[in-house]
Design a protein around this motif. Structure first.
Motif, PDB file in Angstrom:
ATOM      1  N   MET A 185      16.915 -25.941 -16.871  1.00 60.72           N
ATOM      2  CA  MET A 185      18.114 -24.865 -16.887  1.00 60.72           C
ATOM      3  C   MET A 185      18.397 -24.713 -15.457  1.00 60.72           C
ATOM      4  O   MET A 185      17.817 -24.129 -14.626  1.00 60.72           O
ATOM      5  N   ARG A 186      19.391 -25.484 -14.781  1.00 61.08           N
ATOM      6  CA  ARG A 186      19.658 -25.792 -13.308  1.00 61.08           C
ATOM      7  C   ARG A 186      20.604 -24.697 -12.949  1.00 61.08           C
ATOM      8  O   ARG A 186      21.460 -23.992 -13.800  1.00 61.08           O
ATOM      9  N   PRO A 187      20.443 -24.067 -11.723  1.00 61.08           N
ATOM     10  CA  PRO A 187      21.523 -23.300 -11.427  1.00 61.08           C
ATOM     11  C   PRO A 187      22.822 -23.996 -10.945  1.00 61.08           C
ATOM     12  O   PRO A 187      22.986 -25.101 -11.240  1.00 61.08           O
ATOM     13  N   GLY A 188      23.575 -23.028 -10.526  1.00 60.66           N
ATOM     14  CA  GLY A 188      24.845 -23.740  -9.986  1.00 60.66           C
ATOM     15  C   GLY A 188      24.790 -24.573  -8.900  1.00 60.66           C
ATOM     16  O   GLY A 188      23.865 -24.912  -8.295  1.00 60.66           O
ATOM     17  N   PHE A 189      25.969 -25.293  -8.437  1.00 56.12           N
ATOM     18  CA  PHE A 189      25.529 -26.414  -7.435  1.00 56.12           C
ATOM     19  C   PHE A 189      24.828 -25.720  -6.425  1.00 56.12           C
ATOM     20  O   PHE A 189      25.161 -24.636  -5.738  1.00 56.12           O
ATOM     21  N   ASN A 190      23.744 -26.325  -5.887  1.00 55.14           N
ATOM     22  CA  ASN A 190      22.703 -25.832  -4.975  1.00 55.14           C
ATOM     23  C   ASN A 190      22.441 -26.913  -4.074  1.00 55.14           C
ATOM     24  O   ASN A 190      21.497 -27.628  -4.304  1.00 55.14           O
ATOM     25  N   LEU A 191      23.188 -26.951  -2.872  1.00 51.91           N
ATOM     26  CA  LEU A 191      22.893 -28.017  -1.978  1.00 51.91           C
ATOM     27  C   LEU A 191      21.646 -28.023  -1.516  1.00 51.91           C
ATOM     28  O   LEU A 191      20.993 -29.459  -1.700  1.00 51.91           O
ATOM     29  N   ASP A 192      20.841 -27.217  -1.160  1.00 44.71           N
ATOM     30  CA  ASP A 192      19.485 -27.191  -0.929  1.00 44.71           C
ATOM     31  C   ASP A 192      18.274 -27.696  -1.718  1.00 44.71           C
ATOM     32  O   ASP A 192      17.440 -28.564  -1.605  1.00 44.71           O
ATOM     33  N   LEU A 193      18.906 -27.381  -2.916  1.00 50.64           N
ATOM     34  CA  LEU A 193      17.893 -27.606  -4.208  1.00 50.64           C
ATOM     35  C   LEU A 193      17.927 -29.045  -4.370  1.00 50.64           C
ATOM     36  O   LEU A 193      17.110 -29.904  -5.115  1.00 50.64           O
ATOM     37  N   LEU A 194      19.176 -29.680  -4.405  1.00 53.78           N
ATOM     38  CA  LEU A 194      19.768 -31.101  -4.605  1.00 53.78           C
ATOM     39  C   LEU A 194      18.795 -31.895  -3.731  1.00 53.78           C
ATOM     40  O   LEU A 194      18.322 -32.819  -3.937  1.00 53.78           O
ATOM     41  N   PRO A 217       7.057 -35.060   1.906  1.00 55.85           N
ATOM     42  CA  PRO A 217       7.024 -34.498   0.636  1.00 55.85           C
ATOM     43  C   PRO A 217       6.583 -33.012   0.657  1.00 55.85           C
ATOM     44  O   PRO A 217       5.620 -32.345   1.509  1.00 55.85           O
ATOM     45  N   ALA A 218       7.069 -32.249  -0.247  1.00 51.37           N
ATOM     46  CA  ALA A 218       6.646 -30.882  -0.423  1.00 51.37           C
ATOM     47  C   ALA A 218       6.041 -30.509  -1.550  1.00 51.37           C
ATOM     48  O   ALA A 218       5.554 -29.278  -1.880  1.00 51.37           O
ATOM     49  N   ALA A 219       6.397 -31.143  -2.471  1.00 49.12           N
ATOM     50  CA  ALA A 219       5.974 -31.136  -4.081  1.00 49.12           C
ATOM     51  C   ALA A 219       6.078 -32.472  -4.758  1.00 49.12           C
ATOM     52  O   ALA A 219       6.504 -33.449  -4.122  1.00 49.12           O
ATOM     53  N   PRO A 220       5.347 -32.745  -5.888  1.00 50.59           N
ATOM     54  CA  PRO A 220       5.382 -34.092  -6.302  1.00 50.59           C
ATOM     55  C   PRO A 220       7.051 -34.238  -6.834  1.00 50.59           C
ATOM     56  O   PRO A 220       7.557 -33.691  -7.464  1.00 50.59           O
ATOM     57  N   GLY A 221       7.233 -35.400  -6.176  1.00 50.12           N
ATOM     58  CA  GLY A 221       8.835 -35.778  -6.557  1.00 50.12           C
ATOM     59  C   GLY A 221       9.966 -34.879  -5.719  1.00 50.12           C
ATOM     60  O   GLY A 221      10.845 -34.983  -5.884  1.00 50.12           O
ATOM     61  N   ALA A 222       9.416 -34.146  -4.681  1.00 48.66           N
ATOM     62  CA  ALA A 222      10.345 -33.194  -4.059  1.00 48.66           C
ATOM     63  C   ALA A 222      10.098 -33.495  -2.669  1.00 48.66           C
ATOM     64  O   ALA A 222       9.066 -34.058  -2.065  1.00 48.66           O
ATOM     65  N   TYR A 226       9.060 -22.700 -11.804  1.00 40.08           N
ATOM     66  CA  TYR A 226      10.008 -23.297 -12.659  1.00 40.08           C
ATOM     67  C   TYR A 226      10.742 -24.246 -11.694  1.00 40.08           C
ATOM     68  O   TYR A 226      11.257 -23.997 -10.674  1.00 40.08           O
ATOM     69  N   MET A 227      10.710 -25.676 -12.223  1.00 36.11           N
ATOM     70  CA  MET A 227      11.371 -26.778 -11.612  1.00 36.11           C
ATOM     71  C   MET A 227      10.884 -26.691 -10.040  1.00 36.11           C
ATOM     72  O   MET A 227      11.677 -27.160  -8.935  1.00 36.11           O
ATOM     73  N   GLY A 238      11.660  -9.883 -16.725  1.00 34.78           N
ATOM     74  CA  GLY A 238      10.168 -10.203 -16.394  1.00 34.78           C
ATOM     75  C   GLY A 238      10.192 -11.209 -15.236  1.00 34.78           C
ATOM     76  O   GLY A 238      10.727 -10.688 -14.287  1.00 34.78           O
ATOM     77  N   LYS A 239       9.424 -12.278 -15.345  1.00 37.48           N
ATOM     78  CA  LYS A 239       9.420 -13.059 -14.083  1.00 37.48           C
ATOM     79  C   LYS A 239      10.536 -14.055 -14.150  1.00 37.48           C
ATOM     80  O   LYS A 239      10.705 -14.993 -12.999  1.00 37.48           O
ATOM     81  N   GLY A 240      11.475 -14.122 -15.069  1.00 38.11           N
ATOM     82  CA  GLY A 240      12.518 -14.872 -15.006  1.00 38.11           C
ATOM     83  C   GLY A 240      12.022 -16.386 -15.743  1.00 38.11           C
ATOM     84  O   GLY A 240      10.992 -16.731 -15.752  1.00 38.11           O
ATOM     85  N   PHE A 241      13.089 -17.135 -15.774  1.00 37.93           N
ATOM     86  CA  PHE A 241      13.137 -18.583 -16.183  1.00 37.93           C
ATOM     87  C   PHE A 241      12.315 -18.946 -17.176  1.00 37.93           C
ATOM     88  O   PHE A 241      11.707 -19.726 -17.665  1.00 37.93           O
ATOM     89  N   THR A 242      12.658 -17.915 -18.158  1.00 36.63           N
ATOM     90  CA  THR A 242      12.269 -18.146 -19.768  1.00 36.63           C
ATOM     91  C   THR A 242      13.626 -18.164 -20.661  1.00 36.63           C
ATOM     92  O   THR A 242      14.512 -17.486 -20.028  1.00 36.63           O
ATOM     93  N   LEU A 243      13.332 -18.788 -21.547  1.00 37.02           N
ATOM     94  CA  LEU A 243      14.797 -18.963 -22.338  1.00 37.02           C
ATOM     95  C   LEU A 243      15.377 -17.671 -22.847  1.00 37.02           C
ATOM     96  O   LEU A 243      14.574 -16.811 -23.387  1.00 37.02           O
ATOM     97  N   ALA A 244      16.661 -17.376 -22.832  1.00 39.15           N
ATOM     98  CA  ALA A 244      17.057 -16.263 -23.414  1.00 39.15           C
ATOM     99  C   ALA A 244      17.489 -16.807 -24.964  1.00 39.15           C
ATOM    100  O   ALA A 244      17.399 -17.831 -25.427  1.00 39.15           O
TER     101      ALA A 244
END
Length: 964
Positions: free
Chosen positions: A578-587, A676-681, A844-845, A946-952
Motif C-alpha cells: 500500500m503505497r503513499p501518494g507520489f513520494n519522490l524520495d521513496l521512488l 545500497p541502503a537495503a535489499p533492492g533499495a 513496512y516496504m 497502533g504502529k500503523g501499516f496494517t490493513l484497515a
C-alpha cells in the motif's frame, strides 16, 4: 498388568492448540494412561473432548512460573509405577514405550530405559529427518554409582523423555530448588537418576523429535553453561554441585567436599563428550516427500547413512509413515505453517470458479492443486467426485479412500486457519473491497454519462512463452468490471492466433533482446489513452481499473498514475504493498517497490521517448525519471486501490536501477554517489560541495543536566565543522541554569539573553533572529546526538533545491524507534508509525531504512533553510505557541512547493513524545483539514492506529463515496 496401569505419559503443552490436537491424535491409540498438562491461559477442553480417553488438566496457574513448576506438579499426579514426559511436538514410539516398561518391570535395579532419537523438521511439502544420537554404550550398570554416572556422561543421551520409575522423578522434583537454570536442571536430572539406579538404552527407535532452535541448540547451551568461566557461572555450578552431592550421598559414602568434586568431575566428562560430539550430532539422513495419493512417500536417503542405528527396517518406516501422515494432515509449527500459507492461498485461487469454466478446466486446476499438496480435503473431495463421474474407476476409489483417511483424523479446517493468517486476511480484504454489482453498474453509468471513460492499453510481456500465466491475466481482465481495455501480448512463442492492433487481444512476436523496441512501436501506434506495462501471471483486481476510470475522468491533466498492489511471494503467500501518494524520495530510494505498473498517459510516454532498451531490467523506473526531468513532479498521482496481484520482485541489487538513478541525478546537476541502503533499495549521497554555516537552535531548555548532556553530545560528536550553537536564556528556569548559561559564551556557543520568558515557538523565532547560518537545525535539549555525521546527513537532503525541511529518526536509549516521521491522523491526531520497533528494523516496504517524504517531521531534530523559514513566517507563535508548530511549519513549507524529507541516516536519542494539547491539535486540524483528511505520505487502506501499516477494515462503502 495392562500398560495403562503401569505407565503414565505426561504431555506438556502451552499455547499450541494445533500441536496438542496432533499429539493427542497420535497417542489416542496408546494403551498407556495419557495425562496432559496444559499451561495455556485459555483451556483446550474442546480439543481434549475429541479424545475422551485422555486425562486433560488445564493448569493456567503455571503459565508464568516456568516448566519446572508444571512438571513438579505433574509428577505428583502420577499413580503408575512408571512415567515418561513428552512435548506436544514429539512422537514417542508406542512399541518402544511398551518395551521400556517391560525391561524396567523385570530389571528392578534399573531406574530408566529408553532408545534412540531421530529428529524431524516439517516443511510445507516435505519432512526432513536427522540422526541425532550416536551408537555407543547402551548399558550403564556399574554397581558404583559414581562410575555409572561418569560412564553415562561420557556417552550422554538426554534422558528426560525416557521411561522412568515414578518414585525417582517424584523424589528429584521434590528436592530440586526453584530458579535453577534449564541446563543445570537437565544435568542434575541425569546425575540424580544415574546415581540412584542403573540405566538402559535399548537398541530400538524410541522417539521422533521436532528439530527446532530451542531443542537442537540444547547441547550447545549445555556446553556453554559447563564451560563458562565467568565467576558467577563458576559459583553457580559449584553451588549446584554441592546440592547434588548432598542429595545423592548415601550413608558412609563420600564426604561433602569429595561429593562436590565428583559432581564437578561429571561436569568435565559431559563437557568433553559434547565438545567431541561423542554421543550427539545432527546429520540429515532422509528427505521425504509425499505428493502422490497413488504412491507411498518418496524417501530420498542422504549420501551418508548410519546403518548401525536401529532405524533402517521396514517396521520403523511403517510407523514413520503414520507419523508423517499426521504431520501433513494436521500441520502445526511455525515453519510448516509459514510454508503452507502460500500453498493454501494457491488452493483458494484454484478453487474459485471462472465464467468460462468447463469440466476440463476445473479438473486441470484440481490436479494442479494436488501437485502442490495432497493433504487438503477441500481439494481432494471435489476431485474424487470428478473422478467418480468421468475418470478412471480405480483412481476414483483410491481418491475416495484417501479422502476417508484425511477425514478420519480430528483436524481443524484449513480455511479457518488460513483466515487468521496474513494471506487469508488479505484475501478476505480483497473480496470485501470488490464493488457490489449495483455499485459497479452505477459507476459504469456515471462514466458513460460523462462521455465514457479512458481506454487502457495493457502491454503484456510473455517472454517465457507461458500460456497458463497468460490465461491467469486474461481471465482477471475478462472477469473485471472495467471493459475499456486492449491487451497486446508480446510473446517469445508462436502467437496462438493471427491478430491486428484493432483487436482487443493482439499478439506480437518478440525476443528477449528486441521487446522494448516492439513495445515502443505499439505505444506510438496505440489508440489507448493510458498504457501500462505488465507481465503474464499478473492478475487484475475486479475493481481496480474501474476505479481508475472514474478518478482519471475527473483529472484530465494527470500524466501518470500508480496504484497499490498485492504481491505473491515465492512461497505463494500474499503481502500488500500500500503505497503513499507520489513520494519522490521513496521512488528514488526504493524503485523495486515504487516504480512498477504505472499507468502512463500515452502522449506523455511517447513524448518522453518510450522505454529504453539500455535499461530493460529497470524500464519503468528509467522512464519515470525522464518524465520527471521533462515535466517535473506535477500531476503524478496515486490511486489508493490495489490494481494487480503480481509476483514479488526479488529484493536484490539491480545494476540498471543504479545506472538510471546516476544518469538522472547527473542530468539534474548532482555528482551523486549511490550505495545500497537495503535489499533492492538505495541511499543517495548528493555530494554537495558547499559547506554552509549551520545554526543549531537548542530549545526546550529547562533542566541543567539534560542540557549539559545535549550540548556535550553536539560539541563532542559533531564532525561537521561550520556550525554555531544558539541557546536562549529567558530567565524562566532556575538560577543555577541561568548562571551556567552565562558561562557558555565562548567558542561556537552563543547564549541569547531574552528580556522576558517566552513560549517555545516564540523563543525559537527569537533565536532565529540572532542566527547567522544559512541553515537552521532545531534541536531539542532533551535529546542527544549520536551520529557524528548528523549535520552532513541533514544537509545532504536540505541542500537540494526542491527540499524544504529534513527530519531525523528518533530513538529511545534502549535502541527502539520512538518516532519515524509524523503521520497526520495517526491515533486520532498526529503520530508516528513503527514506534517500539528495533532501530535497525526494515519496517513496512523497508520504510524505516530509506529516505522518503513525509508530511511532517518533529522539531526534536529538524533542519530548514533559513530563508525559507523566514519566507513562510517562521513558527506560528500565535496559534501553536507550545505544540505542533513543527507540523504547521512543514505544512506551510509544502504549501510553498517544497518537500519534507525524513532520513533514517540521522538518529537522535529522544523520547519522541508528542504534546498533549487537544485544543491546539484541534486548531491544527482545522487549519489543515485537507491534509488531515488524507495524509499523502500514508495510504487510505491502512489503519491509523497502533504502529500503523496494517490493513484497515475493508468494505464496499468507498465505492458509494465515489458516486456521492
Amino acid at each position: 498388568m495392562p500398560l495403562d496401569a503401569q505407565l503414565t505419559l505426561v504431555v506438556l503443552t502451552h499455547d499450541r492448540p494445533a500441536l496438542l490436537r496432533r499429539t493427542l491424535q497420535y497417542y489416542s491409540s496408546l494403551s498407556a494412561h495419557v495425562l496432559v498438562l496444559d499451561a495455556s491461559l485459555q483451556s483446550a477442553a474442546d480439543i481434549a473432548a475429541l479424545f475422551p480417553q485422555v486425562d486433560y488438566r488445564h493448569v493456567p496457574q503455571f503459565a508464568e512460573t516456568g516448566v519446572q513448576s508444571r512438571i513438579a506438579h505433574g509428577v505428583t499426579q502420577v499413580a503408575t509405577p512408571f512415567m515418561a514426559f513428552v512435548g506436544d511436538e514429539d512422537f514417542l514410539m508406542h512399541d518402544a514405550l511398551a518395551r521400556s516398561v517391560e525391561f524396567l518391570a523385570v530389571n528392578l535395579d534399573y531406574g530408566l530405559c529408553h532408545g534412540y532419537c531421530l529428529m524431524y523438521q516439517a516443511h510445507g511439502d516435505k519432512v526432513e529427518y536427522f540422526r541425532r544420537d550416536k551408537k555407543g554404550q547402551e548399558d550403564f550398570a556399574d554397581d558404583n554409582s559414581g562410575e555409572r554416572v561418569l560412564s553415562f556422561m561420557d556417552h550422554y543421551i538426554p534422558p528426560f523423555y525416557a521411561v522412568t520409575r515414578t518414585a525417582l522423578l517424584q523424589q528429584w522434583f521434590t528436592a530440586l530448588p526453584q530458579g535453577i537454570s534449564g541446563e543445570l536442571q537437565e544435568f542434575g536430572h541425569a546425575y540424580f537418576l544415574l546415581s540412584a539406579a542403573k540405566a538402559r538404552t535399548l537398541p530400538i527407535p524410541y522417539v521422533v523429535r521436532e528439530l527446532n532452535h530451542r531443542l537442537s541448540d540444547r547441547p550447545t547451551h549445555m556446553l556453554k553453561k559447563l564451560s563458562d568461566s565467568d565467576p558467577s557461572a563458576v559459583l553457580e555450578r559449584h553451588e549446584f554441585a554441592g546440592f547434588l552431592a548432598a542429595l545423592t550421598r548415601a550413608d558412609g559414602d563420600l564426604n561433602a567436599a569429595d561429593g562436590t568434586e565428583q559432581v564437578k568431575k561429571a561436569y568435565a566428562t559431559l563437557q568433553a563428550c559434547l565438545e567431541d560430539q561423542r554421543s550427539l550430532g545432527l546429520t540429515s539422513i532422509v528427505l521425504s516427500r509425499w505428493n502422490d495419493v497413488f504412491k507411498p512417500a518418496d524417501r530420498q536417503f542422504g549420501p551418508r547413512q548410519f546403518v548401525e542405528m536401529p532405524f533402517y527396517n521396514q517396521a520403523f518406516f511403517d510407523v514413520l509413515t503414520e507419523i508423517e501422515f499426521l504431520i501433513h494432515a494436521l500441520p502445526a509449527g511455525k515453519l510448516q505453517m509459514e510454508q503452507l500459507e502460500g500453498t493454501w492461498v494457491q488452493h483458494e485461487v484454484l478453487l474459485r470458479a471462472h465464467g468460462n469454466d468447463n469440466s476440463e478446466t476445473i479438473a486441470n486446476r484440481m490436479w494442479e492443486a494436488m501437485a502442490l499438496n495432497i493433504f487438503n480435503p477441500h481439494i481432494v473431495e471435489p476431485l474424487a467426485g470428478l473422478l467418480a463421474r468421468q475418470g478412471d474407476p480405480e483412481e476414483a476409489v483410491e481418491m475416495s479412500r484417501w479422502l476417508q483417511r484425511l477425514n478420519s483424523v480430528h483436524r481443524e479446517d484449513h480455511r479457518v486457519t488460513l483466515a487468521d493468517m496474513p494471506s487469508g486476511q488479505l484475501l478476505q480484504w480483497l473480496d470485501a473491497r470488490q464493488p457490489s454489482p449495483v455499485d459497479a453498474q452505477a459507476i459504469l453509468s456515471r462514466i458513460d454519462s460523462l462521455g465514457g471513460g479512458p481506454q487502457f492499453g495493457i502491454l503484456l510481456l510473455d517472454l517465457n512463452d507461458d500460456m497458463p500465466k497468460l490465461q491467469v491475466t486474461l481471465d482477471s481482465l475478462v472477469e473485471g468490471h472495467c471493459k475499456t481495455f486492449k491487451v497486446v501480448v508480446f510473446t517469445s512463442g508462436e502467437p496462438p492466433a493471427a491478430t491486428s492492433a484493432q483487436n482487443t487481444l493482439h499478439f506480437v512476436k518478440v525476443s528477449k533482446s528486441n521487446w522494448v523496441d516492439k513495445v515502443n512501436q505499439i505505444a506510438r501506434q496505440s489508440t489507448c489513452n493510458w498504457l501500462m506495462l505488465a507481465e503474464v501471471g499478473d492478475a487484475f483486481t475486479a475493481g481496480g481499473l474501474l476505479r481508475a476510470s472514474l478518478e482519471l475522468q475527473a483529472a484530465p491533466d494527470c500524466r501518470a498514475v500508480f496504484a497499490d498492489e498485492v504481491q505473491r511471494e515465492a512461497s505463494g503467500a500474499l503481502t500488500h504493498i500500500m503505497r503513499p501518494g507520489f513520494n519522490l524520495d521513496l521512488l528514488l530510494s526504493n524503485p523495486t517497490l515504487m516504480s512498477r505498473h504505472w499507468l502512463v498517459r500515452r502522449d506523455v510516454l511517447v513524448e518522453a521517448g518510450g522505454y529504453s532498451a539500455d535499461f530493460a531490467q529497470a524500464a519503468e523506473f528509467e522512464l519515470l525519471l525522464r518524465i520527471i526531468e521533462q515535466g517535473g513532479m506535477g500531476w503524478l498521482a496515486h490511486l489508493d486501490e490495489p490494481l494487480l496481484v503480481t509476483d514479488a520482485q526479488p529484493l536484490e541489487e539491480n545494476p540498471q536501477q543504479r545506472l538510471a538513478l546516476t544518469r538522472h541525478l547527473n542530468n539534474r546537476g548532482f555528482k551523486a554517489q549511490i550505495s545500497p541502503a537495503a535489499p533492492g533499495a538505495w541511499r543517495i549521497d548528493y555530494r554537495h560541495i558547499q559547506r554552509p554555516l549551520v545554526s543549531i537552535l537548542v530549545h526546550g531548555v529547562d533542566d541543567l543536566p539534560v542540557l549539559q548532556r545535549c550540548l556535550a553530545s553536539v560539541l563532542l560528536r559533531t564532525r561537521y565543522a561550520n556550525y554555531e550553537v544558539l541557546i536562549a536564556d529567558d530567565h524562566s528556569v532556575s538560577a543555577e541554569l541561568s548562571e551556567w548559561l552565562g558561562r557558555q559564551q565562548k567558542g561556537r556557543v552563543r547564549v541569547i539573553s531574552m528580556d522576558q520568558p517566552l513560549r517555545q515557538s516564540a523563543l525559537i523565532n527569537a533565536l532565529r533572529e540572532q542566527a547567522t547560518g544559512e541553515y537552521l537545525a532545531l534541536l531539542s535539549a532533551h535529546g542527544e546526538v549520536i551520529s557524528p555525521n548528523w549535520i552532513d546527513a541533514l544537509l545532504n537532503q536540505a541542500m537540494r533545491p526542491e527540499v524544504g525541511v529534513v527530519g531525523a529518526k528518533l530513538i529511545e536509549r534502549n535502541g527502539t524507534v520512538s518516532q519515524a516521521g509524523l503521520i497526520l491522523g495517526m491515533n486520532g491526531g498526529v503520530g508516528s508509525a513503527f514506534v517500539g520497533e528495533a532501530k535497525d528494523a526494515a519496517g513496512y516496504m523497508s520504510r524505516l531504512l530509506l529516505d522518503q517524504n513525509y508530511s511532517a517531521v518533529s522539531n526534536a531534530c529538524l533542519m530548514v533553510r533559513s530563508a525559507l523559514f523566514d519566507d513562510v513566517g517562521g513558527l506560528d507563535q500565535g496559534h501553536f505557541a507550545d505544540a505542533f508548530a513543527d507540523v504547521d511549519l512543514c505544512l506551510k513549507v509544502a504549501q510553498a512547493g517544497y518537500l519534507t524529507v525524513w532520513t533514517p541516516h540521522v538518529q537522535f536519542v529522544h523520547s519522541g513524545a508528542l504534546p498533549d494539547a487537544p485544543q491546539t491539535l484541534a486548531a491544527l486540524q482545522d487549519k489543515w483539514s485537507g491534509a488531515f483528511a488524507h495524509d499523502l505520505a500514508y495510504n487510505k487502506n491502512l489503519q491509523l492506529t497502533g504502529k500503523g501499516f496494517t490493513l484497515a477494515q475493508a468494505d464496499g462503502s468507498s465505492w458509494a463515496e465515489l458516486l456521492a
